[in-house]
Scaffold this motif. Structure first.
Motif, PDB file in Angstrom:
ATOM      1  N   PHE A 145     103.968  47.641 -19.604  1.00  0.00           N
ATOM      2  CA  PHE A 145     104.299  48.863 -20.312  1.00  0.00           C
ATOM      3  C   PHE A 145     104.389  50.049 -19.363  1.00  0.00           C
ATOM      4  N   ILE A 146     103.426  50.135 -18.447  1.00  0.00           N
ATOM      5  CA  ILE A 146     103.441  51.270 -17.517  1.00  0.00           C
ATOM      6  C   ILE A 146     104.687  51.225 -16.638  1.00  0.00           C
ATOM      7  N   SER A 147     105.022  50.042 -16.139  1.00  0.00           N
ATOM      8  CA  SER A 147     106.209  49.993 -15.272  1.00  0.00           C
ATOM      9  C   SER A 147     107.454  50.286 -16.091  1.00  0.00           C
ATOM     10  N   LEU A 148     107.449  49.924 -17.375  1.00  0.00           N
ATOM     11  CA  LEU A 148     108.579  50.265 -18.244  1.00  0.00           C
ATOM     12  C   LEU A 148     108.746  51.773 -18.335  1.00  0.00           C
ATOM     13  N   ILE A 149     107.664  52.465 -18.637  1.00  0.00           N
ATOM     14  CA  ILE A 149     107.725  53.922 -18.783  1.00  0.00           C
ATOM     15  C   ILE A 149     108.160  54.569 -17.473  1.00  0.00           C
ATOM     16  N   LEU A 150     107.537  54.124 -16.373  1.00  0.00           N
ATOM     17  CA  LEU A 150     107.883  54.716 -15.077  1.00  0.00           C
ATOM     18  C   LEU A 150     109.359  54.505 -14.758  1.00  0.00           C
ATOM     19  N   THR A 151     109.878  53.339 -15.097  1.00  0.00           N
ATOM     20  CA  THR A 151     111.297  53.082 -14.819  1.00  0.00           C
ATOM     21  C   THR A 151     112.187  53.981 -15.647  1.00  0.00           C
ATOM     22  N   ILE A 152     111.849  54.155 -16.926  1.00  0.00           N
ATOM     23  CA  ILE A 152     112.677  55.011 -17.778  1.00  0.00           C
ATOM     24  C   ILE A 152     112.654  56.444 -17.257  1.00  0.00           C
ATOM     25  N   ILE A 200     112.152  48.724 -10.605  1.00  0.00           N
ATOM     26  CA  ILE A 200     111.231  47.985 -11.467  1.00  0.00           C
ATOM     27  C   ILE A 200     110.330  47.100 -10.631  1.00  0.00           C
ATOM     28  N   ILE A 201     110.920  46.418  -9.677  1.00  0.00           N
ATOM     29  CA  ILE A 201     110.151  45.554  -8.787  1.00  0.00           C
ATOM     30  C   ILE A 201     109.060  46.368  -8.103  1.00  0.00           C
ATOM     31  N   PHE A 202     109.460  47.527  -7.620  1.00  0.00           N
ATOM     32  CA  PHE A 202     108.518  48.388  -6.907  1.00  0.00           C
ATOM     33  C   PHE A 202     107.354  48.784  -7.810  1.00  0.00           C
ATOM     34  N   PHE A 203     107.687  49.280  -9.006  1.00  0.00           N
ATOM     35  CA  PHE A 203     106.628  49.713  -9.906  1.00  0.00           C
ATOM     36  C   PHE A 203     105.774  48.555 -10.370  1.00  0.00           C
ATOM     37  N   SER A 204     106.421  47.415 -10.620  1.00  0.00           N
ATOM     38  CA  SER A 204     105.653  46.279 -11.103  1.00  0.00           C
ATOM     39  C   SER A 204     104.661  45.798 -10.072  1.00  0.00           C
ATOM     40  N   SER A 205     104.965  46.037  -8.811  1.00  0.00           N
ATOM     41  CA  SER A 205     104.026  45.546  -7.800  1.00  0.00           C
ATOM     42  C   SER A 205     102.805  46.436  -7.673  1.00  0.00           C
ATOM     43  N   ILE A 206     102.857  47.628  -8.272  1.00  0.00           N
ATOM     44  CA  ILE A 206     101.673  48.479  -8.176  1.00  0.00           C
ATOM     45  C   ILE A 206     100.978  48.715  -9.516  1.00  0.00           C
ATOM     46  N   MET A 222     119.115  46.005 -20.842  1.00  0.00           N
ATOM     47  CA  MET A 222     118.795  44.705 -20.262  1.00  0.00           C
ATOM     48  C   MET A 222     117.802  44.846 -19.130  1.00  0.00           C
ATOM     49  N   VAL A 223     118.152  45.731 -18.209  1.00  0.00           N
ATOM     50  CA  VAL A 223     117.332  45.878 -17.017  1.00  0.00           C
ATOM     51  C   VAL A 223     115.943  46.376 -17.386  1.00  0.00           C
ATOM     52  N   VAL A 224     115.907  47.359 -18.242  1.00  0.00           N
ATOM     53  CA  VAL A 224     114.629  47.986 -18.545  1.00  0.00           C
ATOM     54  C   VAL A 224     113.716  47.047 -19.330  1.00  0.00           C
ATOM     55  N   PHE A 225     114.247  46.420 -20.352  1.00  0.00           N
ATOM     56  CA  PHE A 225     113.351  45.610 -21.176  1.00  0.00           C
ATOM     57  C   PHE A 225     113.137  44.212 -20.623  1.00  0.00           C
ATOM     58  N   ILE A 226     114.214  43.553 -20.248  1.00  0.00           N
ATOM     59  CA  ILE A 226     114.038  42.197 -19.747  1.00  0.00           C
ATOM     60  C   ILE A 226     113.500  42.203 -18.331  1.00  0.00           C
ATOM     61  N   GLY A 227     114.015  43.145 -17.545  1.00  0.00           N
ATOM     62  CA  GLY A 227     113.568  43.220 -16.162  1.00  0.00           C
ATOM     63  C   GLY A 227     112.076  43.463 -16.043  1.00  0.00           C
ATOM     64  N   THR A 228     111.589  44.459 -16.770  1.00  0.00           N
ATOM     65  CA  THR A 228     110.160  44.748 -16.663  1.00  0.00           C
ATOM     66  C   THR A 228     109.359  43.555 -17.172  1.00  0.00           C
ATOM     67  N   ASN A 229     109.900  42.915 -18.163  1.00  0.00           N
ATOM     68  CA  ASN A 229     109.246  41.756 -18.732  1.00  0.00           C
ATOM     69  C   ASN A 229     109.045  40.623 -17.731  1.00  0.00           C
ATOM     70  N   LEU A 230     110.111  40.314 -16.999  1.00  0.00           N
ATOM     71  CA  LEU A 230     110.091  39.128 -16.141  1.00  0.00           C
ATOM     72  C   LEU A 230     108.994  39.170 -15.094  1.00  0.00           C
ATOM     73  N   LEU A 231     108.811  40.322 -14.508  1.00  0.00           N
ATOM     74  CA  LEU A 231     107.825  40.384 -13.439  1.00  0.00           C
ATOM     75  C   LEU A 231     106.438  40.641 -14.003  1.00  0.00           C
ATOM     76  N   ALA A 232     106.396  41.657 -14.867  1.00  0.00           N
ATOM     77  CA  ALA A 232     105.080  42.038 -15.368  1.00  0.00           C
ATOM     78  C   ALA A 232     104.471  40.971 -16.247  1.00  0.00           C
ATOM     79  N   LYS A 233     105.341  40.153 -16.828  1.00  0.00           N
ATOM     80  CA  LYS A 233     104.832  39.056 -17.670  1.00  0.00           C
ATOM     81  C   LYS A 233     103.857  38.194 -16.887  1.00  0.00           C
TER      82      LYS A 233
END
Lengths: 291, 269
Positions: B171-178, B160-166, B65-76
């Motif tokens: 996709f990149i924030s997804l990979i970094l989070t994993i 995720i928030i942190f990575f998405s802000s940079i 949930m966190v990885v797929f939906i979370g990265t989606n919400l912000l990076a979208k």
């Protein structure tokens, strides 16, 4: 028939084909499945790393895999080789690293190490780990005590561990009595019988209960003969030369039959042994292979 | 403040509506059903196995949930360039980050409560069908384990928030989070290996420094993994909860704050 029905008929045809070939596919798998290798065992730290946060599930899975391998062998009526047992033991060592609180790995590890492989000290080491982890469990100090008394001929050590077991929650009430008897250095055979009765009462698996019954039978006969020897000594002041001498002296009516297929005999110092050594032929062969 | 809360609520609703969430729930429910049947395979420790599998399902579903939906919400927002609409609004970028984060937290919390309730069913039934007198299972610790899993997931959200802000794509924030999740799950073991002297493995000073760095900088996710304790009913001292919660709070807050700082400085093409 319109062209719309085409795909539907195709689907029905394909599904029929699937149902028809399935048994043949199943049959072709049988020889391949029995060729199944035992499965690789990675070193414990590696498994720990790979399992990430899922160590408990991986531990359960590894144990199930090991158990199923043995179950498969029993089903195919193949006896487990010493290599198999060693593999099982290495599995157990990894499993207890992943989750040191699981009960069955210690239980089966001890069963194989003590009864099959004759490695009593290693069995006790394993049980000690289990006993240290599962502090609420009376079984493991109890098994250590039994191993010490029965296999290692250390009555005092056995009694010590029985006392430890007796202090754990929900310990059976006969433990303190058993411990006391061991401290008292009562006869080894009598104590063994007491232990076995305790095991037999506690065991839920019918097959294992049967094995205990066979052993109890043998030990009771042994005790009978030992007491007969004592009576003979009191009567004649000497040690009987053979079991027949006991019959001739009128102490016993006939020679009891060893359920393990051996023959009871008297040693020079008057103790009773049996040629089977209280093990069926198969079991002994396994231990010899390993030595 | 109200800007943050309303954004949080919008984020939460967006997440709930996400179809991937539905798929993850179905998968979790199936896993729970399977747990009930799987426990039959095991000899005696049934309740332990059921608890083990249930907790694992919660952990795993939460992670998905966190990885797929979370990265989606912000990076979208960044992907679809709706970010322009956001930054032109009377909500500061920091408020945006915090709002998104809180929305994610709410999503996680509600989902885990739901999953947690359902997960207790296989455990309950396993306890009914076979009373193992030597089983030491304890509901309190089970619930605490679920709580800690929730904390871990919230921590991952902050990452995720942190990575998405940079980063510029989801996709990149997804990979970094994993990658961070994997490193976080294992860095404590790695640090532990430094203290154990193993003959077969020689650790150079550079490697040792790297392991220590990874241990301090990346989150120690193993601290939140109380599955062994929950399954076998082993209680922990209250000191553990205090320090781990503090660690959690500080790490999460650092991630969110750093994320909002970096977001403030960012140039959008």
């Amino acid at each position: 028939m319109s062209i719309k029905n085409g795909p539907v008929f195709l689907l029905v045809f394909l599904i029929t084909g699937y149902i028809l070939i399935f048994p043949a596919m199943e049959r072709s798998r049988i020889p391949v499945k029995s060729m199944q290798a035992r499965g690789m065992i990675l070193p414990a730290p590696v498994v720990k790393l790979i399992s990430l946060e899922f160590k408990t599930v991986v531990a359960n899975f590894l144990f199930a895999r090991a158990s199923q391998y043995f179950g498969g062998k029993i089903e195919l009526r193949q006896s487990a080789t010493i290599d198999d047992l060693k593999w099982f033991y290495r599995n157990i060592l990894v499993i207890i690293e992943l989750d040191p609180y699981l009960e069955d790995p210690y239980y089966f590890g001890n069963a194989f190490l003590s009864w099959d492989a004759g490695r009593y000290n290693e069995a006790n080491q394993l049980l000690q780990k289990g006993s240290d982890a599962r502090v609420w469990d009376w079984q493991f100090p109890f098994f250590i005590g039994f191993n010490k008394f029965y296999f290692l001929h250390d009555s005092k050590g056995g009694a010590e561990y029985l006392s430890i077991a007796a202090q754990r929650p929900n310990a059976p009430t006969f433990l303190p009595t058993l411990a006391a008897r061991l401290y008292n250095k009562a006869g080894k055979t009598e104590n063994a019988i007491n232990f076995l009765i305790a095991f037999w009462q506690n065991e839920k698996d019918e097959r294992i209960k049967k094995q205990y019954e066979i052993r109890l039978d043998a030990l009771k006969k042994l005790l009978l003969l030992e007491r007969a020897v004592l009576t003979y000594k009191k009567k004649t002041g000497k040690v009987p030369r053979s079991v027949q001498a006991l019959i001739q002296a009128g102490i016993i009516k006939n020679i009891p039959e060893d359920p393990y297929g051996g023959k009871f005999y008297v040693t020079k110092n008057g103790s009773i042994m049996t040629t089977s050594n209280l093990a069926f032929k198969q079991q002994k062969q396994r231990v010899q292979d390993q030595k | 403040m109200s800007g943050i809360l309303s954004l949080a609520y919008i984020t939460f609703k967006e997440g709930i509506r996400n179809r991937a969430l539905f798929g993850i729930f179905i998968m979790a429910l199936l896993a729970f059903a399977v747990t009930v049947t799987l426990t039959d395979l095991f000899m005696r420790d049934i309740i332990n196995v059921a608890a083990s599998l249930s907790l694992t399902t919660i952990s795993f579903s939460g992670l998905l949930m966190v990885v797929f939906i979370g990265t989606n919400l912000l990076a979208k927002d960044i992907d679809r360039r709706t970010i322009y609409m956001v930054i032109s609004r009377p909500i500061s970028r920091s408020q945006y980050i915090v709002g998104k984060f809180l929305g994610l937290c709410l999503l996680i919390f509600v989902s885990i409560v739901f999953l947690g309730l359902i997960s207790s069913l296989p455990v309950y039934f396993a306890g009914l069908s076979y009373q193992n007198p030597l089983s030491h299972f304890n509901w309190t610790i089970y619930i605490i384990a679920i709580l800690f899993t929730t904390m871990k997931l919230i921590l991952i959200c902050s990452i995720i928030i942190f990575f998405s802000s940079i980063t510029s794509t989801s996709f990149i924030s997804l990979i970094l989070t994993i990658v961070t999740y994997i490193i976080g799950s294992t860095n404590e073991v790695g640090r532990g290996l430094l203290d154990v002297k193993m003959d077969a493995v020689s650790i150079t000073p550079v490697m040792a420094a790297a392991i220590k760095f990874v241990y301090y900088v990346f989150p120690n996710l193993a601290a939140f993994d109380l599955k062994v304790q929950a399954v076998h009913g082993i209680s922990l001292q209250s000191g553990y909860f205090l320090w781990t919660s503090l660690y959690w709070f500080l790490y999460t807050a650092i991630m969110v704050t750093a994320g909002s700082l970096l977001m403030n400085r960012r140039e959008f093409p």
